[in-house]
Design a protein around this motif. Structure first.
Motif, PDB file in Angstrom:
ATOM      1  N   ILE A  48       0.835  -1.207   0.000  1.00  0.00           N
ATOM      2  CA  ILE A  48       0.000   0.000   0.000  1.00  0.00           C
ATOM      3  C   ILE A  48       0.863   1.248   0.000  1.00  0.00           C
ATOM      4  N   THR A  49       1.873   1.283   0.893  1.00  0.00           N
ATOM      5  CA  THR A  49       2.678   2.495   1.002  1.00  0.00           C
ATOM      6  C   THR A  49       3.412   2.783  -0.303  1.00  0.00           C
ATOM      7  N   LEU A  50       4.077   1.751  -0.847  1.00  0.00           N
ATOM      8  CA  LEU A  50       4.847   1.981  -2.069  1.00  0.00           C
ATOM      9  C   LEU A  50       3.949   2.342  -3.245  1.00  0.00           C
ATOM     10  N   SER A  51       2.851   1.612  -3.411  1.00  0.00           N
ATOM     11  CA  SER A  51       2.035   1.920  -4.595  1.00  0.00           C
ATOM     12  C   SER A  51       1.296   3.243  -4.431  1.00  0.00           C
ATOM     13  N   ALA A 114      -8.212  -3.443  -0.562  1.00  0.00           N
ATOM     14  CA  ALA A 114      -7.678  -2.406   0.315  1.00  0.00           C
ATOM     15  C   ALA A 114      -6.623  -1.588  -0.415  1.00  0.00           C
ATOM     16  N   VAL A 115      -5.806  -2.254  -1.234  1.00  0.00           N
ATOM     17  CA  VAL A 115      -4.727  -1.531  -1.900  1.00  0.00           C
ATOM     18  C   VAL A 115      -5.294  -0.526  -2.885  1.00  0.00           C
ATOM     19  N   LEU A 116      -6.116  -1.009  -3.814  1.00  0.00           N
ATOM     20  CA  LEU A 116      -6.703  -0.102  -4.803  1.00  0.00           C
ATOM     21  C   LEU A 116      -7.580   0.945  -4.113  1.00  0.00           C
ATOM     22  N   GLY A 117      -8.266   0.533  -3.071  1.00  0.00           N
ATOM     23  CA  GLY A 117      -9.146   1.457  -2.362  1.00  0.00           C
ATOM     24  C   GLY A 117      -8.386   2.617  -1.749  1.00  0.00           C
ATOM     25  N   THR A 134       1.237   9.592   5.160  1.00  0.00           N
ATOM     26  CA  THR A 134       0.632   9.365   6.469  1.00  0.00           C
ATOM     27  C   THR A 134      -0.610   8.494   6.348  1.00  0.00           C
ATOM     28  N   TYR A 135      -1.460   8.840   5.379  1.00  0.00           N
ATOM     29  CA  TYR A 135      -2.733   8.126   5.260  1.00  0.00           C
ATOM     30  C   TYR A 135      -2.512   6.672   4.881  1.00  0.00           C
ATOM     31  N   SER A 136      -1.547   6.427   3.957  1.00  0.00           N
ATOM     32  CA  SER A 136      -1.384   5.038   3.535  1.00  0.00           C
ATOM     33  C   SER A 136      -0.735   4.199   4.623  1.00  0.00           C
ATOM     34  N   ILE A 137       0.224   4.771   5.355  1.00  0.00           N
ATOM     35  CA  ILE A 137       0.811   4.009   6.461  1.00  0.00           C
ATOM     36  C   ILE A 137      -0.241   3.790   7.545  1.00  0.00           C
ATOM     37  N   GLY A 138      -0.986   4.841   7.848  1.00  0.00           N
ATOM     38  CA  GLY A 138      -2.004   4.734   8.887  1.00  0.00           C
ATOM     39  C   GLY A 138      -3.053   3.708   8.569  1.00  0.00           C
ATOM     40  N   SER A 139      -3.597   3.770   7.350  1.00  0.00           N
ATOM     41  CA  SER A 139      -4.700   2.855   7.064  1.00  0.00           C
ATOM     42  C   SER A 139      -4.211   1.422   6.919  1.00  0.00           C
ATOM     43  N   SER A 140      -2.970   1.223   6.414  1.00  0.00           N
ATOM     44  CA  SER A 140      -2.505  -0.159   6.337  1.00  0.00           C
ATOM     45  C   SER A 140      -2.153  -0.687   7.717  1.00  0.00           C
ATOM     46  N   PHE A 141      -1.702   0.214   8.609  1.00  0.00           N
ATOM     47  CA  PHE A 141      -1.465  -0.221   9.980  1.00  0.00           C
ATOM     48  C   PHE A 141      -2.793  -0.599  10.638  1.00  0.00           C
ATOM     49  N   GLY A 142      -3.819   0.191  10.335  1.00  0.00           N
ATOM     50  CA  GLY A 142      -5.148  -0.129  10.854  1.00  0.00           C
ATOM     51  C   GLY A 142      -5.613  -1.488  10.374  1.00  0.00           C
ATOM     52  N   PHE A 143      -5.369  -1.770   9.082  1.00  0.00           N
ATOM     53  CA  PHE A 143      -5.717  -3.079   8.516  1.00  0.00           C
ATOM     54  C   PHE A 143      -5.040  -4.190   9.293  1.00  0.00           C
TER      55      PHE A 143
END
Lengths: 189, 209
Positions: A48-51, A114-117, A134-143
């Motif tokens: 998620i973070t990289l893409s 989740a990734v595309l979303g 921030t958002y991508s790290i945060g939301s993937s951490f939430g996942f």
């Protein structure tokens, strides 16, 4: 926007799994054991973070100037799929032990919504580069957090006395309901 | 009648195979959104099944997944543009869940496991069956959630610009029934889905006996 606030919101109150229903398939499919869900969470976090970063640059410096924003879905899914492939090859070559534990989850990620979303939400919310990060790290951490908690609950559910028709998925959904209730309370009334 | 239900429920993508969960839970806050999302998925599924079954001879085996994803993504983009132009209110509500049809496991799953191995006619029938089953399931979830959550049933509201009618009804008199907004919230989606799945399991066992 306040970055710390954005991070906490994306982990708790606007958790991708429990409020936006992204990444449901691994949430119910993989979360049967603890180790698996942890590995899956890590892999998803990296992808998620990289893409998110790559699609941010592609969208703002290729699609917007050439006035072809409508191609975003096509382009993003291509980026994600090739990222997963690339990632798979790199890990296989350099980090053998990591690949053994992550290996089976990697191909699943390219069809993980989740990734595309998250990538699409980044664009929709018109985030700046720091906010995207921030958002991508945060939301993937939430996942990762939610899928891990859920897997620990499910291990106990196996031994619980439940009506036969509700065993398996139905009770998993009801467990997710209670978790979603708890998480949505973080917004505060 | 029983046959039709059996035909739709036996391989129902949502209730039996548990695929395509993400839009099923996210957009079913009312009846209208539910069945329209189902129809959108059905349209993409139909087009992609047709294309895949026609082209599968020319696509080599190790390029199958990327090629099929591209085919699906093209149709989804077309759908997205059409919705934006003709029914803007609807495309606003469905939001990112329209582009997310690309990663809906139902469509890629049917392309890989069915359409690539069968003839055109069978693939179309398969798409109709799976698509109708999915639409029905989404409609049912939306119906339950809207009925309990806001005491209304919306049949046409956001697409009224296209059809010219607004059909939105209150079900119970307001004094007798207090709607529980929990059901239209995200958490309620999980609860409704869990209860519906459990009840379907119960009914199926009744069939066997």
């Amino acid at each position: 926007m306040n970055l710390i606030g954005l991070f906490i919101t994306s982990v708790l109150a606007e958790n991708v799994v429990l409020t936006k229903f992204l990444g449901m398939c691994p949430f119910f499919g993989v979360s049967k054991d603890k180790e698996g869900s942890f590995g899956m969470g890590l892999a998803v976090m990296l992808v998620i973070t990289l893409s998110s970063l790559v699609t941010y640059f592609l969208y703002n410096y290729v699609l917007v100037p050439s006035d072809t924003e409508y191609l975003r879905t096509l382009l993003f899914i291509l980026v994600i799929a090739s990222f997963v492939q690339l990632f798979d090859i790199i890990i296989k070559k350099n980090f053998k032990s990591l690949h053994n534990s992550l290996g089976i989850y990697l191909p699943l990620i390219s069809t993980n919504c989740a990734v595309l979303g998250v990538v699409l939400l980044n664009i929709q919310n018109k985030f700046t580069l720091l906010e995207v990060l921030t958002y991508s790290i945060g939301s993937s951490f939430g996942f990762m957090l939610v899928i891990y908690i859920f897997s620990t609950i499910r291990e106990r559910l196996k031994h619980a006395p439940i009506i036969r028709s509700f065993r398996g998925l139905p009770i998993a959904f009801i467990t997710a309901f209670i978790m979603a209730l708890v998480f949505s309370r973080y917004i505060g009334a | 009648m029983k046959k039709i239900i059996k035909w739709l429920m036996d391989e129902n993508p949502l209730f039996v195979l548990c695929l395509g969960l993400c839009p099923a839970l996210a957009v079913t806050t009312n009846f209208e959104n539910g069945y329209l999302m189902g129809l959108c998925v059905m349209m993409v599924l139909l087009l992609s099944n047709i294309t895949v079954s026609l082209l599968s001879r020319f696509i080599s085996d190790h390029m199958r997944v990327p090629a099929y994803i591209m085919i699906i993504a093209t149709f989804v983009t077309i759908l997205e543009l059409l919705l934006q132009t003709y029914v803007e209110p609807l495309s606003k509500v469905l939001g990112i869940y329209i582009p997310l049809i690309v990663v809906n496991c139902i469509i890629l799953g049917r392309a890989l496991s069915y359409a690539s191995k069968h003839k055109l006619k069978d693939s179309i029938l398969d798409a109709l069956k799976i698509g109708l089953g999915y639409t029905l399931a989404l409609g049912l979830l939306g119906f339950i959630r809207e009925l309990i959550g806001s005491n209304t049933i919306t049949i046409m509201d956001r697409i009224s610009g296209l059809t010219g009618y607004v059909m939105k009804y209150e079900v119970f008199p307001t004094n007798d029934f207090i709607p529980n907004a929990l059901f239209t919230s995200p958490a309620g989606a999980f609860l409704t889905m869990g209860l519906v799945l459990g009840i379907i399991n119960m009914l199926r066992k009744g069939d066997v006996k």
